[in-house]
Design a protein around this motif. Structure first.
Motif, mmCIF file in Angstrom:
data_model
loop_
_atom_site.group_PDB
_atom_site.id
_atom_site.type_symbol
_atom_site.label_atom_id
_atom_site.label_comp_id
_atom_site.label_asym_id
_atom_site.label_seq_id
_atom_site.Cartn_x
_atom_site.Cartn_y
_atom_site.Cartn_z
ATOM 1 N N ASN A 97 0.811 -1.214 0.000
ATOM 2 C CA ASN A 97 0.000 0.000 0.000
ATOM 3 C C ASN A 97 0.846 1.266 0.000
ATOM 4 N N ASP A 98 2.117 1.148 -0.278
ATOM 5 C CA ASP A 98 2.976 2.319 -0.442
ATOM 6 C C ASP A 98 2.533 3.011 -1.736
ATOM 7 N N PRO A 99 2.176 4.293 -1.678
ATOM 8 C CA PRO A 99 1.713 4.980 -2.892
ATOM 9 C C PRO A 99 2.698 4.884 -4.057
ATOM 10 N N ARG A 100 3.982 4.871 -3.765
ATOM 11 C CA ARG A 100 4.981 4.763 -4.840
ATOM 12 C C ARG A 100 4.901 3.397 -5.511
ATOM 13 N N ILE A 101 4.730 2.356 -4.716
ATOM 14 C CA ILE A 101 4.607 1.000 -5.261
ATOM 15 C C ILE A 101 3.339 0.908 -6.102
ATOM 16 N N LEU A 102 2.231 1.416 -5.568
ATOM 17 C CA LEU A 102 0.968 1.405 -6.299
ATOM 18 C C LEU A 102 1.083 2.183 -7.608
ATOM 19 N N ASN A 103 1.748 3.337 -7.571
ATOM 20 C CA ASN A 103 1.911 4.151 -8.768
ATOM 21 C C ASN A 103 2.669 3.387 -9.853
ATOM 22 N N TYR A 104 3.706 2.654 -9.468
ATOM 23 C CA TYR A 104 4.469 1.936 -10.493
ATOM 24 C C TYR A 104 3.786 0.659 -10.947
ATOM 25 N N TYR A 105 2.923 0.080 -10.120
ATOM 26 C CA TYR A 105 2.025 -0.965 -10.629
ATOM 27 C C TYR A 105 1.161 -0.350 -11.726
ATOM 28 N N GLY A 106 0.646 0.853 -11.456
ATOM 29 C CA GLY A 106 -0.177 1.538 -12.441
ATOM 30 C C GLY A 106 0.599 1.858 -13.710
ATOM 31 N N TYR A 107 1.763 2.458 -13.560
ATOM 32 C CA TYR A 107 2.580 2.840 -14.712
ATOM 33 C C TYR A 107 2.889 1.628 -15.584
ATOM 34 N N THR A 108 3.325 0.547 -14.938
ATOM 35 C CA THR A 108 3.719 -0.657 -15.669
ATOM 36 C C THR A 108 2.519 -1.266 -16.388
ATOM 37 N N ASN A 109 1.390 -1.337 -15.708
ATOM 38 C CA ASN A 109 0.196 -1.875 -16.357
ATOM 39 C C ASN A 109 -0.256 -0.994 -17.518
ATOM 40 N N ARG A 110 -0.171 0.310 -17.347
ATOM 41 C CA ARG A 110 -0.541 1.224 -18.444
ATOM 42 C C ARG A 110 0.351 0.991 -19.651
ATOM 43 N N LYS A 111 1.641 0.838 -19.410
ATOM 44 C CA LYS A 111 2.576 0.616 -20.508
ATOM 45 C C LYS A 111 2.348 -0.738 -21.181
ATOM 46 N N LEU A 112 1.810 -1.700 -20.432
ATOM 47 C CA LEU A 112 1.490 -3.015 -20.998
ATOM 48 C C LEU A 112 0.134 -3.013 -21.711
#
Length: 183
Positions: A97-112
């Protein structure tokens, strides 16, 4: 050529050179969320290894990594286009639940191409930290991809109103709105 003219010419050359080096950093988003301790070159490391800035070399992935290191390595992989490695690294974080971790889950999924999945991660990150400007920027870029220009503009205004007008987050989302291209 007078001394003043030569001095002005040299200053102009220096300014042009500095802009040439600044553009790739903007495009890659380096240091985009205020953390300059990341970096290295994920493209240099073979599978199963990460770049260690302190050692200035690739090292084996270790269970000894703390969440900050995991975040930095995941970000490094994501910016290098190694999305599967980024996701694998993010899964290792103790605090999911670290916002940075969540953000990069988001970024990576968006790029995929998983924009809907990415949006859920961005929303969670912003719910935890409403001032996380990079999450707002990436969410806005996802909204651009979904054709929700008004929603993306709302995020741009939020970034501006939270003091982020001179940040990478604002500039990247502004460019995405202007051109339709995302980072």
């Amino acid at each position: 050529m007078t001394t003043l003219t030569m001095k002005n010419t040299l200053l102009a050359l220096a300014a042009t050179a500095s802009l040439a080096f600044a553009a790739p950093v903007f495009a890659a988003g380096g240091g985009s969320d205020g953390d300059s301790s990341g970096g290295g070159d994920a493209n240099k490391c073979p599978a199963g290894q990460v770049y260690d800035n302190a050692a200035k070399k690739c090292v084996k992935k270790s269970s000894q990594l703390n969440d900050n290191q995991i975040y930095l390595f995941a970000r490094q992989y994501a910016y290098a286009g190694k999305y599967d490695e980024a996701l694998d690294m993010l899964k290792r974080a103790k605090n999911q639940n670290d916002p940075r971790i969540l953000n990069y889950y988001g970024y990576t999924n968006r790029k995929l191409g998983n924009v809907d999945v990415a949006m859920t991660y961005y929303k969670k990150a912003i719910a935890l930290d409403g001032n996380y400007l990079l999450a707002r920027s990436y969410m806005g870029q996802g909204l651009v991809l979904q054709g929700d220009i008004e929603g993306a503009r709302v995020q741009l205004v939020e970034i501006r109103d939270r003091g982020g007008k001179d940040t990478y987050a604002y500039k990247a989302l502004y460019e995405a709105l202007k051109t339709g291209s995302t980072y």
